[in-house]
Design a protein around this motif. Sequence first.
Motif, PDB file in Angstrom:
ATOM      1  N   GLN A  41       0.804  -1.060   0.040  1.00  0.00           N
ATOM      2  CA  GLN A  41      -0.054  -0.078  -0.125  1.00  0.00           C
ATOM      3  C   GLN A  41       0.892   1.263  -0.101  1.00  0.00           C
ATOM      4  O   GLN A  41       0.497   2.097  -0.670  1.00  0.00           O
ATOM      5  N   ALA A  42       1.851   1.256   0.587  1.00  0.00           N
ATOM      6  CA  ALA A  42       2.899   2.270   0.734  1.00  0.00           C
ATOM      7  C   ALA A  42       3.428   2.561  -0.839  1.00  0.00           C
ATOM      8  O   ALA A  42       3.458   3.722  -0.971  1.00  0.00           O
ATOM      9  N   ASP A  43       3.812   1.570  -1.178  1.00  0.00           N
ATOM     10  CA  ASP A  43       4.351   1.512  -2.908  1.00  0.00           C
ATOM     11  C   ASP A  43       3.239   2.293  -3.523  1.00  0.00           C
ATOM     12  O   ASP A  43       3.578   3.230  -4.640  1.00  0.00           O
ATOM     13  N   THR A  44       1.916   1.895  -3.588  1.00  0.00           N
ATOM     14  CA  THR A  44       0.887   2.302  -4.225  1.00  0.00           C
ATOM     15  C   THR A  44       0.763   3.937  -4.022  1.00  0.00           C
ATOM     16  O   THR A  44       0.361   4.450  -4.975  1.00  0.00           O
ATOM     17  N   ILE A  45       0.724   4.282  -2.646  1.00  0.00           N
ATOM     18  CA  ILE A  45       0.487   5.642  -2.153  1.00  0.00           C
ATOM     19  C   ILE A  45       1.771   6.653  -2.991  1.00  0.00           C
ATOM     20  O   ILE A  45       1.547   7.479  -3.561  1.00  0.00           O
TER      21      ILE A  45
ATOM     22  N   LEU B 287       3.673  10.547  -6.443  1.00  0.00           N
ATOM     23  CA  LEU B 287       4.938  10.922  -7.430  1.00  0.00           C
ATOM     24  C   LEU B 287       4.284  11.606  -8.730  1.00  0.00           C
ATOM     25  O   LEU B 287       4.662  12.282  -9.567  1.00  0.00           O
ATOM     26  N   ARG B 288       2.983  10.841  -9.198  1.00  0.00           N
ATOM     27  CA  ARG B 288       2.302  11.091 -10.458  1.00  0.00           C
ATOM     28  C   ARG B 288       1.182  12.263 -10.452  1.00  0.00           C
ATOM     29  O   ARG B 288       0.922  12.984 -11.366  1.00  0.00           O
TER      30      ARG B 288
ATOM     31  N   VAL C  27     -10.636   9.638   0.555  1.00  0.00           N
ATOM     32  CA  VAL C  27     -11.579   9.270  -0.385  1.00  0.00           C
ATOM     33  C   VAL C  27     -11.069   8.519  -1.514  1.00  0.00           C
ATOM     34  O   VAL C  27     -11.317   7.530  -2.455  1.00  0.00           O
ATOM     35  N   GLU C  28      -9.895   9.219  -2.046  1.00  0.00           N
ATOM     36  CA  GLU C  28      -9.214   9.011  -3.391  1.00  0.00           C
ATOM     37  C   GLU C  28      -8.725   7.643  -2.887  1.00  0.00           C
ATOM     38  O   GLU C  28      -8.570   6.514  -3.888  1.00  0.00           O
ATOM     39  N   ALA C  29      -7.925   7.467  -1.968  1.00  0.00           N
ATOM     40  CA  ALA C  29      -7.323   6.139  -1.581  1.00  0.00           C
ATOM     41  C   ALA C  29      -7.988   5.049  -1.460  1.00  0.00           C
ATOM     42  O   ALA C  29      -7.907   3.815  -2.046  1.00  0.00           O
TER      43      ALA C  29
ATOM     44  N   VAL D   6      -0.778   4.465   6.487  1.00  0.00           N
ATOM     45  CA  VAL D   6       0.087   4.274   5.266  1.00  0.00           C
ATOM     46  C   VAL D   6       1.269   5.630   5.234  1.00  0.00           C
ATOM     47  O   VAL D   6       2.226   5.502   5.115  1.00  0.00           O
ATOM     48  N   ILE D   7       0.811   6.841   5.305  1.00  0.00           N
ATOM     49  CA  ILE D   7       1.147   8.017   5.384  1.00  0.00           C
ATOM     50  C   ILE D   7       2.215   8.076   6.232  1.00  0.00           C
ATOM     51  O   ILE D   7       3.453   8.593   6.155  1.00  0.00           O
TER      52      ILE D   7
END
Length: 70
Positions: free
Chosen positions: A9-13, A18-19, A26-28, A40-41
């Motif tokens: 999940q950390a990689d995904t966030i 970065l993008r 809500v987005e997560a 995760v943050i």
Amino acid sequence: MKNINKGTQADTIMTHLLRKEFITDVEASGLYGIGQLAYVIHTLRKKGYEILSNRKTGVRASYVQYSLVS
């Protein structure tokens, strides 16, 4: 769309931050199925990433936008 990557999940966030400019709970949840974005943050901050928390006030409730420090 749920997270179909094999990363954490950390990689995904981190990839999202970065993008894009920021991410919210809500987005997560909606994009990646991540229900504990604050945790995760926290994990990313412990790894040394500088992430800002910006509290916003919406029509119905307040929320936090997280973004990377440039």
